[in-house]
Scaffold this active site. Structure first.
Site, PDB file in Angstrom:
ATOM      1  N   ASP A   1      -1.978   8.840  -6.368  1.00  0.00           N
ATOM      2  CA  ASP A   1      -2.100   8.197  -5.052  1.00  0.00           C
ATOM      3  C   ASP A   1      -0.889   8.566  -4.189  1.00  0.00           C
ATOM      4  OD1 ASP A   1      -2.412   6.325  -2.935  1.00  0.00           O
ATOM      5  OD2 ASP A   1      -3.520   4.978  -4.225  1.00  0.00           O
ATOM      6  N   ASN A   2      -0.003   7.601  -3.906  1.00  0.00           N
ATOM      7  CA  ASN A   2       1.091   7.875  -2.967  1.00  0.00           C
ATOM      8  C   ASN A   2       2.239   8.655  -3.609  1.00  0.00           C
ATOM      9  OD1 ASN A   2       1.255   5.434  -4.376  1.00  0.00           O
ATOM     10  ND2 ASN A   2       0.830   4.300  -2.507  1.00  0.00           N
TER      11      ASN A   2
ATOM     12  N   HIS B   1      -2.079   1.144   6.377  1.00  0.00           N
ATOM     13  CA  HIS B   1      -2.362   1.914   5.155  1.00  0.00           C
ATOM     14  C   HIS B   1      -1.132   2.803   4.895  1.00  0.00           C
ATOM     15  CE1 HIS B   1      -6.007   4.076   3.016  1.00  0.00           C
ATOM     16  NE2 HIS B   1      -5.016   3.839   2.195  1.00  0.00           N
TER      17      HIS B   1
ATOM     18  N   HIS C   1      -6.286   0.717  10.303  1.00  0.00           N
ATOM     19  CA  HIS C   1      -7.757   0.693  10.305  1.00  0.00           C
ATOM     20  C   HIS C   1      -8.257  -0.555  11.021  1.00  0.00           C
ATOM     21  CE1 HIS C   1      -7.762   3.994   7.450  1.00  0.00           C
ATOM     22  NE2 HIS C   1      -7.055   3.290   6.586  1.00  0.00           N
TER      23      HIS C   1
ATOM     24  N   ASN D   1      -5.355  12.016  -0.849  1.00  0.00           N
ATOM     25  CA  ASN D   1      -4.721  10.700  -0.793  1.00  0.00           C
ATOM     26  C   ASN D   1      -3.276  10.832  -0.298  1.00  0.00           C
ATOM     27  OD1 ASN D   1      -3.998   7.999  -1.285  1.00  0.00           O
ATOM     28  ND2 ASN D   1      -5.381   7.851  -3.002  1.00  0.00           N
TER      29      ASN D   1
ATOM     30  N   GLU E   1       0.814  -1.202   0.000  1.00  0.00           N
ATOM     31  CA  GLU E   1       0.000   0.000   0.000  1.00  0.00           C
ATOM     32  C   GLU E   1       0.850   1.255   0.000  1.00  0.00           C
ATOM     33  OE1 GLU E   1      -2.934   0.446  -0.721  1.00  0.00           O
ATOM     34  OE2 GLU E   1      -2.847   2.591  -0.312  1.00  0.00           O
ATOM     35  N   ASP E   2       1.933   1.244   0.735  1.00  0.00           N
ATOM     36  CA  ASP E   2       2.782   2.439   0.803  1.00  0.00           C
ATOM     37  C   ASP E   2       4.187   1.968   1.120  1.00  0.00           C
ATOM     38  OD1 ASP E   2       3.505   5.065   0.758  1.00  0.00           O
ATOM     39  OD2 ASP E   2       2.547   5.627   2.646  1.00  0.00           O
TER      40      ASP E   2
ATOM     41  N   ILE F   1       2.174   5.115   5.438  1.00  0.00           N
ATOM     42  CA  ILE F   1       3.207   5.098   6.473  1.00  0.00           C
ATOM     43  C   ILE F   1       4.162   6.272   6.279  1.00  0.00           C
ATOM     44  CG2 ILE F   1       3.134   2.581   6.774  1.00  0.00           C
ATOM     45  CD1 ILE F   1       5.621   2.328   5.094  1.00  0.00           C
TER      46      ILE F   1
ATOM     47  N   ASN G   1      -5.758   8.309   5.334  1.00  0.00           N
ATOM     48  CA  ASN G   1      -5.218   7.552   4.207  1.00  0.00           C
ATOM     49  C   ASN G   1      -3.698   7.523   4.306  1.00  0.00           C
ATOM     50  OD1 ASN G   1      -4.220   7.051   1.438  1.00  0.00           O
ATOM     51  ND2 ASN G   1      -6.387   6.992   0.918  1.00  0.00           N
ATOM     52  N   ASP G   2      -3.069   8.705   4.283  1.00  0.00           N
ATOM     53  CA  ASP G   2      -1.606   8.755   4.345  1.00  0.00           C
ATOM     54  C   ASP G   2      -1.185   9.820   5.356  1.00  0.00           C
ATOM     55  OD1 ASP G   2       1.007   8.116   3.721  1.00  0.00           O
ATOM     56  OD2 ASP G   2       1.030   9.208   1.819  1.00  0.00           O
TER      57      ASP G   2
END
Ligand SMILES: *[C@@H]1O[C@H](CO)[C@@H](O)[C@H](O)[C@H]1NC(C)=O
Ligand SMILES: *[C@@H]1O[C@H](CO)[C@@H](O)[C@H](O)[C@H]1NC(C)=O
Ligand SMILES: [Ca+2]
Ligand SMILES: [Ca+2]
Length: 322
Positions: free
Chosen positions: A269-270, A115, A134, A224, A53-54, A117, A168-169
């Site tokens: 996104d990231n 999620h 979460h 995001n 995810e990250d 980091i 989210n982030d």
């Protein structure tokens, strides 16, 4: 929730958004198709099959990866197992991943759902890893101390706050200090899906510290990824459904002033920031519909953007891979 509320919401949506269907198509970029390309310098890293995810890269080449996210509306690849934090060493010839052991009596491993980091390294070189979690679809930030010798994460505390309902982030600016994106305004899953469908753009960015918590920016259509420039002067926020990256000036009192935004033809996104050049590396979803309506026969593509001179006048970007 009452049916009347639902109907009023729907009515409101239809009244405000002249053509929600066409705006939905634009926001989800439903028509964008991409062809797979050969990636000669890419190697598949085994052991992250539940999704990454990250990720966060330390200056010594160690990498943290959060894996195994369960998120409403998104395909989960290991829905019966808790998530994990993996460690990789980019100095190795063929880097492999290792799951970091999590230590700490107060931490519930079985509901771990990591999620976004971020890391913070203090003056005595202690590395703190901050993880958006979460558990049972709530939102917390878990603060860990990285123990390199033992290859473990010592859980120090759990942070919750009413201004952090849908994180989210995050990007850490101190051991317990960070900016976080909330990707939705509503908590209720049903209202959340309407919020996304109608594009209400009510999501926001919050600054958190133990003594002070404040909302510092809002009005996003799904805020995001978030990150900060190497000199700590600018904050970048990815607005997923508007296909934009916002650039803010950060002040001593932690407030943000908008400077500019960058437009793309992909769902951003990231964000990772190159520590030397300050260039942005952005993980993106060319077609949002394929993300939210997962079809194993036609899986969602992804792509990576490299944006340089983000602050200057020579801003340009290249699509690195599809
Ligand atoms: C970025 O985020 C997306 C989904 O939110 C995920 O699919 C992707 O693996 C992430 N990439 C990295 C490098 O963290
Ligand atoms: C924070 O600092 C900025 C820049 O110095 C200033 O314009 C703003 O008014 C300050 N805000 C608060 C709430 O103190
Ligand atoms: Ca991050
Ligand atoms: Ca994200």
């Amino acid at each position: 929730m009452g049916k009347m509320t639902v109907l009023s919401l729907l009515g409101l949506g239809l009244a405000f958004f002249r053509d929600p269907w066409s705006s939905y198509q634009t926001r989800f970029n439903v028509f964008r198709e991409v062809e797979p390309v050969e990636l000669p310098n890419c190697n598949f890293v085994k052991g992250i099959e539940a999704g990454s995810e990250d990720l966060e890269i330390l200056s010594n080449g160690l990498v943290f990866v959060s894996s195994g996210l369960k998120y409403p509306g998104l395909k989960s690849f290991e829905h019966d197992k808790p998530g994990k934090i993996l460690l990789m060493d980019l100095n190795e010839e063929e880097p492999t991943v290792l799951e970091l052991r999590i230590i700490g009596s107060k931490f519930d491993l079985s509901s771990f759902n990591p999620h976004g980091i971020s890391t913070f390294t203090d003056e005595d070189n202690t590395v703190y890893l901050l993880v958006v979690n979460h558990p049972d679809f709530k939102s917390t930030v878990e603060l860990f101390k990285f123990q390199e010798e033992e290859k473990s994460l010592l859980h120090l505390k759990t942070i919750r706050h009413k201004l952090l309902p849908n994180m989210n982030d995050i990007v850490a600016v101190g051991p317990e200090h960070f900016y976080a994106t909330n990707d939705h305004y509503f908590l209720d899953p049903f209202l959340k899906s309407w919020e996304l469908y109608l594009g209400l753009a009510w999501s926001n960015v919050v600054y958190y510290s133990p003594n002070e918590v404040q909302m510092v920016a809002d009005g996003y259509d799904f805020a995001n990824g978030i990150n900060i420039s190497p000199d700590g002067k600018y904050v970048y926020v990815a607005e997923l459904m508007a296909h934009k990256i916002h650039v803010y000036e950060k002040h001593a009192n932690w407030t943000l002033t908008p400077l500019k935004h960058l437009d793309f033809n992909t769902l951003v996104d990231n964000i990772s920031v190159d520590p030397v050049t300050g260039d942005l590396w952005v993980g993106c979803h060319p077609n949002g519909k394929k993300i939210f309506f997962y079809d194993p026969k036609n899986p969602p593509p992804s792509e990576e953007l490299l944006s340089s001179d983000v602050l200057g006048t020579e801003f340009r970007y290249i699509l690195l891979q599809i």
